[in-house]
Scaffold this motif. Structure first.
Motif, PDB file in Angstrom:
ATOM      1  N   ASP A  16       4.217  12.952 -19.257  1.00  0.00           N
ATOM      2  CA  ASP A  16       2.777  13.044 -19.494  1.00  0.00           C
ATOM      3  C   ASP A  16       2.018  13.331 -18.202  1.00  0.00           C
ATOM      4  O   ASP A  16       1.082  14.131 -18.185  1.00  0.00           O
ATOM      5  CB  ASP A  16       2.250  11.755 -20.135  1.00  0.00           C
TER       6      ASP A  16
ATOM      7  N   LEU B 179       2.373  17.002 -17.188  1.00  0.00           N
ATOM      8  CA  LEU B 179       1.514  17.845 -18.026  1.00  0.00           C
ATOM      9  C   LEU B 179       0.055  17.730 -17.604  1.00  0.00           C
ATOM     10  O   LEU B 179      -0.685  18.714 -17.609  1.00  0.00           O
ATOM     11  CB  LEU B 179       1.686  17.482 -19.498  1.00  0.00           C
ATOM     12  N   PHE B 180      -0.366  16.532 -17.212  1.00  0.00           N
ATOM     13  CA  PHE B 180      -1.721  16.332 -16.695  1.00  0.00           C
ATOM     14  C   PHE B 180      -1.951  17.201 -15.459  1.00  0.00           C
ATOM     15  O   PHE B 180      -2.964  17.892 -15.352  1.00  0.00           O
ATOM     16  CB  PHE B 180      -1.945  14.852 -16.343  1.00  0.00           C
TER      17      PHE B 180
ATOM     18  N   HIS C 109      -3.204  13.263 -22.255  1.00  0.00           N
ATOM     19  CA  HIS C 109      -1.800  13.077 -21.877  1.00  0.00           C
ATOM     20  C   HIS C 109      -1.373  11.611 -21.854  1.00  0.00           C
ATOM     21  O   HIS C 109      -0.367  11.261 -21.223  1.00  0.00           O
ATOM     22  CB  HIS C 109      -1.543  13.757 -20.529  1.00  0.00           C
TER      23      HIS C 109
ATOM     24  N   LEU D  81      -8.426  14.785 -19.563  1.00  0.00           N
ATOM     25  CA  LEU D  81      -7.010  15.139 -19.437  1.00  0.00           C
ATOM     26  C   LEU D  81      -6.126  13.897 -19.432  1.00  0.00           C
ATOM     27  O   LEU D  81      -5.025  13.917 -19.983  1.00  0.00           O
ATOM     28  CB  LEU D  81      -6.770  15.967 -18.185  1.00  0.00           C
TER      29      LEU D  81
ATOM     30  N   ARG E 249     -14.785  15.396 -17.120  1.00  0.00           N
ATOM     31  CA  ARG E 249     -14.019  16.597 -17.453  1.00  0.00           C
ATOM     32  C   ARG E 249     -13.650  17.253 -16.154  1.00  0.00           C
ATOM     33  O   ARG E 249     -14.547  17.692 -15.440  1.00  0.00           O
ATOM     34  CB  ARG E 249     -14.868  17.598 -18.257  1.00  0.00           C
ATOM     35  N   PRO E 250     -12.476  17.291 -15.744  1.00  0.00           N
ATOM     36  CA  PRO E 250     -11.253  17.149 -16.506  1.00  0.00           C
ATOM     37  C   PRO E 250     -10.547  15.805 -16.379  1.00  0.00           C
ATOM     38  O   PRO E 250      -9.669  15.515 -17.179  1.00  0.00           O
ATOM     39  CB  PRO E 250     -10.371  18.226 -15.894  1.00  0.00           C
TER      40      PRO E 250
ATOM     41  N   LYS F 111      -0.389  19.920 -14.514  1.00  0.00           N
ATOM     42  CA  LYS F 111      -0.422  21.343 -14.895  1.00  0.00           C
ATOM     43  C   LYS F 111      -1.779  21.726 -15.483  1.00  0.00           C
ATOM     44  O   LYS F 111      -2.319  22.787 -15.180  1.00  0.00           O
ATOM     45  CB  LYS F 111       0.689  21.656 -15.898  1.00  0.00           C
ATOM     46  N   ASP F 112      -2.346  20.864 -16.332  1.00  0.00           N
ATOM     47  CA  ASP F 112      -3.653  21.161 -16.919  1.00  0.00           C
ATOM     48  C   ASP F 112      -4.766  21.082 -15.878  1.00  0.00           C
ATOM     49  O   ASP F 112      -5.728  21.843 -15.931  1.00  0.00           O
ATOM     50  CB  ASP F 112      -3.952  20.228 -18.085  1.00  0.00           C
TER      51      ASP F 112
ATOM     52  N   GLU G 138      -4.457  21.929 -12.810  1.00  0.00           N
ATOM     53  CA  GLU G 138      -4.345  23.199 -12.072  1.00  0.00           C
ATOM     54  C   GLU G 138      -5.044  24.342 -12.797  1.00  0.00           C
ATOM     55  O   GLU G 138      -5.514  25.280 -12.171  1.00  0.00           O
ATOM     56  CB  GLU G 138      -2.877  23.569 -11.862  1.00  0.00           C
ATOM     57  N   LYS G 139      -5.125  24.276 -14.116  1.00  0.00           N
ATOM     58  CA  LYS G 139      -5.738  25.345 -14.911  1.00  0.00           C
ATOM     59  C   LYS G 139      -7.252  25.189 -15.044  1.00  0.00           C
ATOM     60  O   LYS G 139      -7.919  26.103 -15.502  1.00  0.00           O
ATOM     61  CB  LYS G 139      -5.137  25.366 -16.321  1.00  0.00           C
ATOM     62  N   TYR G 140      -7.795  24.026 -14.683  1.00  0.00           N
ATOM     63  CA  TYR G 140      -9.219  23.770 -14.853  1.00  0.00           C
ATOM     64  C   TYR G 140     -10.025  24.727 -13.981  1.00  0.00           C
ATOM     65  O   TYR G 140      -9.622  25.078 -12.872  1.00  0.00           O
ATOM     66  CB  TYR G 140      -9.534  22.311 -14.501  1.00  0.00           C
TER      67      TYR G 140
END
Length: 131
Positions: A74, A77-78, A34, A30, A25-26, A80-81, A83-85
């Motif tokens: 995809d 989007l991976f 994606h 992720l 994780r992540p 971007k996610d 970056e939010k972790y």
């Protein structure tokens, strides 16, 4: 109260590399979310065991590269996610390659994450015997 925030801080900046959980994780979750396939993972000088809590811990970093196979939407989007972790990850470089024989594209991320730990001691390669 700060005590209630300690579990969150431990995820954001763990004591020890916590590489197993970070890879799962992540990165793995992720990638699955994606629809990306992990083709290769490389970590530089990662301590596997956790240091004792009373050690003199300092901020350390892990440099790594992960290669994925999939499509660009995809993959974006991976990223971007990622970056939010909560555990900060600096993406240093992204390499995109389209193999001639595949309909899928390979994406390699070179990144850095941090943890609290002891210095990594590296032992130089030694040759055994003589030639």
């Amino acid at each position: 109260e700060v005590k209630a925030d300690l579990p969150i801080l431990e995820v954001a900046l763990p004591t020890g590399s916590n590489i197993k959980n970070y890879l799962q994780r992540p990165i793995e979750n992720l990638a699955d979310l994606h629809k990306l396939t992990i083709k290769d993972v490389q970590f530089d000088e990662v301590p596997i065991s956790d240091p004792e809590k009373n050690s003199e811990l300092k901020l350390r970093q892990i440099n790594y590269a992960v290669t994925f196979n999939g499509n660009f939407v995809d993959f974006s989007l991976f990223v971007k996610d990622l970056e939010k972790y909560i555990r900060v990850t600096d993406v240093d470089k992204i390499e995109i390659k389209k193999p001639d024989t595949s309909s899928q594209t390979n994406y390699t991320i070179n990144a850095t994450t941090r943890y609290l730990g002891l210095p990594v001691i590296t032992i130089p390669n030694q040759r055994v015997g003589s030639r």
